[in-house]
Structures are given as C-alpha cells and as structure tokens.
Design a protein around this motif. Sequence first.
Motif, PDB file in Angstrom:
ATOM      1  N   GLN A   1       0.816  -0.948   0.135  1.00  0.00           N
ATOM      2  CA  GLN A   1       0.119  -0.126   0.165  1.00  0.00           C
ATOM      3  C   GLN A   1       0.943   1.246   0.254  1.00  0.00           C
ATOM      4  O   GLN A   1       1.991   1.097   0.295  1.00  0.00           O
ATOM      5  N   LEU A   2       0.082   1.768  -0.644  1.00  0.00           N
ATOM      6  CA  LEU A   2       1.278   3.455   0.011  1.00  0.00           C
ATOM      7  C   LEU A   2       0.190   4.664  -0.267  1.00  0.00           C
ATOM      8  O   LEU A   2      -0.972   4.376  -0.056  1.00  0.00           O
ATOM      9  N   ARG A   3       0.424   5.728   0.204  1.00  0.00           N
ATOM     10  CA  ARG A   3      -0.411   6.258   0.745  1.00  0.00           C
ATOM     11  C   ARG A   3       0.181   8.097   0.366  1.00  0.00           C
ATOM     12  O   ARG A   3       1.396   8.495   0.301  1.00  0.00           O
ATOM     13  N   ASN A   4      -0.781   8.898   0.570  1.00  0.00           N
ATOM     14  CA  ASN A   4      -0.721  10.522  -0.034  1.00  0.00           C
ATOM     15  C   ASN A   4       0.922  11.490   1.291  1.00  0.00           C
ATOM     16  O   ASN A   4       0.272  10.536   2.808  1.00  0.00           O
ATOM     17  N   ARG A   5       1.294  11.902   1.425  1.00  0.00           N
ATOM     18  CA  ARG A   5       2.071  13.195   2.187  1.00  0.00           C
ATOM     19  C   ARG A   5       0.575  14.012   2.919  1.00  0.00           C
ATOM     20  O   ARG A   5       1.296  13.673   4.308  1.00  0.00           O
ATOM     21  N   ARG A   6       0.124  14.764   1.779  1.00  0.00           N
ATOM     22  CA  ARG A   6      -0.960  15.961   3.084  1.00  0.00           C
ATOM     23  C   ARG A   6      -2.322  15.405   2.522  1.00  0.00           C
ATOM     24  O   ARG A   6      -1.890  14.908   1.032  1.00  0.00           O
ATOM     25  N   ASP A   7      -3.080  15.650   3.300  1.00  0.00           N
ATOM     26  CA  ASP A   7      -5.100  15.729   3.172  1.00  0.00           C
ATOM     27  C   ASP A   7      -4.287  16.818   2.059  1.00  0.00           C
ATOM     28  O   ASP A   7      -4.097  17.814   1.789  1.00  0.00           O
ATOM     29  N   TYR A   8      -6.137  16.901   0.875  1.00  0.00           N
ATOM     30  CA  TYR A   8      -5.802  17.722   0.345  1.00  0.00           C
ATOM     31  C   TYR A   8      -8.011  18.339   0.025  1.00  0.00           C
ATOM     32  O   TYR A   8      -8.576  17.270   0.877  1.00  0.00           O
ATOM     33  N   THR A   9      -7.526  19.435   0.823  1.00  0.00           N
ATOM     34  CA  THR A   9      -9.616  20.102   1.341  1.00  0.00           C
ATOM     35  C   THR A   9      -9.632  20.708  -0.564  1.00  0.00           C
ATOM     36  O   THR A   9      -8.913  21.279  -0.518  1.00  0.00           O
TER      37      THR A   9
END
Lengths: 158, 158
Positions: B21-29
């Motif tokens: 699994q890979l995830r993004n570093r920062r959320d996006y609002t």
Amino acid sequence: MGYIEAMDKEFYYEDFEVGQQLRNRRDYTIDKESALAFAREYDPQLQHLDEEEAKASQFGALVVSGWHTAAATMRLKTETDLFKVANGLVGMGLESVRWPQPTKPGDSLRIVVTILEKRLSKSKPGFGVVKYKVETLNQRDEMVMEMVTAVLIPRRNS
Amino acid sequence: MGYIEAMDKEFYYEDFEVGQQLRNRRDYTIDKESALAFAREYDPQLQHLDEEEAKASQFGALVVSGWHTAAATMRLKTETDLFKVANGLVGMGLESVRWPQPTKPGDSLRIVVTILEKRLSKSKPGFGVVKYKVETLNQRDEMVMEMVTAVLIPRRNS
C-alpha cells in the motif's frame, strides 16, 4: 438511428433506444492558460506544466491532463439531451475510461454519446438502467477519450 | 505487507509487490469556493451549485462534483511514491470508477493505493504492468471514490 433533437420536454427511460446518438451543442476549447492552471492544481506532472520537459517526454510536447479532458467531457455532457432527463441522472460509476491520445492546449472538444444497452432496474422499480459510451473528439476528429458508463433514468408514469 | 517509505531513489517494476500500500503525504481539502468554481466550469448541475436546489436533490445538501473528487485524487496520487517511478508512469486507462458517496465542501481527502496485480508486459519487453486500486477517503474515513487502473512501469536494468 437518428439523433435526439433538442426539445422542451423532459426525457424518461422510454425515450432512449439502443444505437441512438446524442451530441453537445457547443464545442469546448481548453486553452493553454487553463490547461496550465488545471495541471498546477490537480496534475502537476512535467508533461502538463513545462514546455521543455514535455518535449523530452513520451508526448513530445505539452499535453493537457487526462483529468482535464474528463472534466471538459462532463461539461459537454451537460449540454446534451441526457441532461433533460426528468429529475436528473443518477450515476452508477464508470465501467472503463481510455485516453487514446492526449488533448493539446488549444484543442476544441466535442462529444458523441451512443446508447449501448437499456434494461429495467431490478432493485429500483420506477427506473431503468441505460448504459452508454461517450467519445470525446478534437477538432481533427481524433478521439482523445472514450468512456463507458451507466445511469438510472426514471420511467414515464412511474 | 508494509508501506513503501519515501526514499531518494527511483522506483522500478521490481519495487512493487501485490498487497503493498502507498499513501499520500498531505491531505487535500476541497473548500466551498473551489467546489463552486470547479462546478461552474465543468459540472454545472444544481446539486453542485445551488444550496437550496441541492437540499431538494437526492443528496440533501450541496455536494462536490465527482470529477472534482477525481481531480483531487490525481493530485494526491502525485504525492505518493507511485510518482517516483523512473521516467514516470504510462497510464493504460481506468478499469472502473465508483463514487460510493459524495464529497461535501470542506472535506479533506486522502488516498490509499493498493497494488492488486503485476506481470511482465508482452508487447513492451522493458516494462511491467502494475494494476492498482485507489481508495479516496474523507476525514470521517468514508470512501468517496474507488478506482482501478493499470500502468506500465519500466523494469530495472532494462
């Protein structure tokens, strides 16, 4: 099969038939400025943002993000008679999306919607399921996107 | 299976494994202003534009265009290690997209990418095909989009 003509009425499941085609009324142009603005916010890859880097990429020139082509395609869909359906469409997701070639900044896009299948909904008695294909074409009649999707459409007198 | 950690190296086909699994570093609002601006340009339907009309719609409130959720998902993908692949990814289109529920203005999105399959490419000897799923989640951990897609990724030493 003919094209559905613009009419002052609301459409129902019964108004669609397999093979029927629908078109948008006006082309949509993606100019370089809006291509760059979209890419900076949503798809910051070099082939969408940097003229020099894009030349060295697989595309050989600056290209519009495929998601920008998809957004423009949505806009064009709202200008077809699909959006005259009574109470609006209820989307069921996409079955496939392909981008056979990229949109270039300055390209003018149009769509052809073709009805592929229709059936009554088992789970929603007042509705039918209509599956359709959307082809997005540029001013050279090259296909830049092809999408297959299905929607729930209300039945007349339901 | 663990997560791929951010590294100062370029990734190749061999660096991915099924289940990873890979995830993004920062959320996006997606704030209300940008939701309305996107909808005005690309998806001018009342449930995306008009607070009062949206209340009467199937959604019961203003909702973000699914194509805006898709564009935000692309942005989040560029902030995962998928985008550390040597020479960039070559997209092969989407196999499916679902929007199980809408994004609301003000929602903060993040993604989880899960590698589903990998195989060597028959037509492109220096490449492998990696199929993966992208789940887009809001701050309440509700899934707002699920997408399955495949990409060509270069093999190491090819």
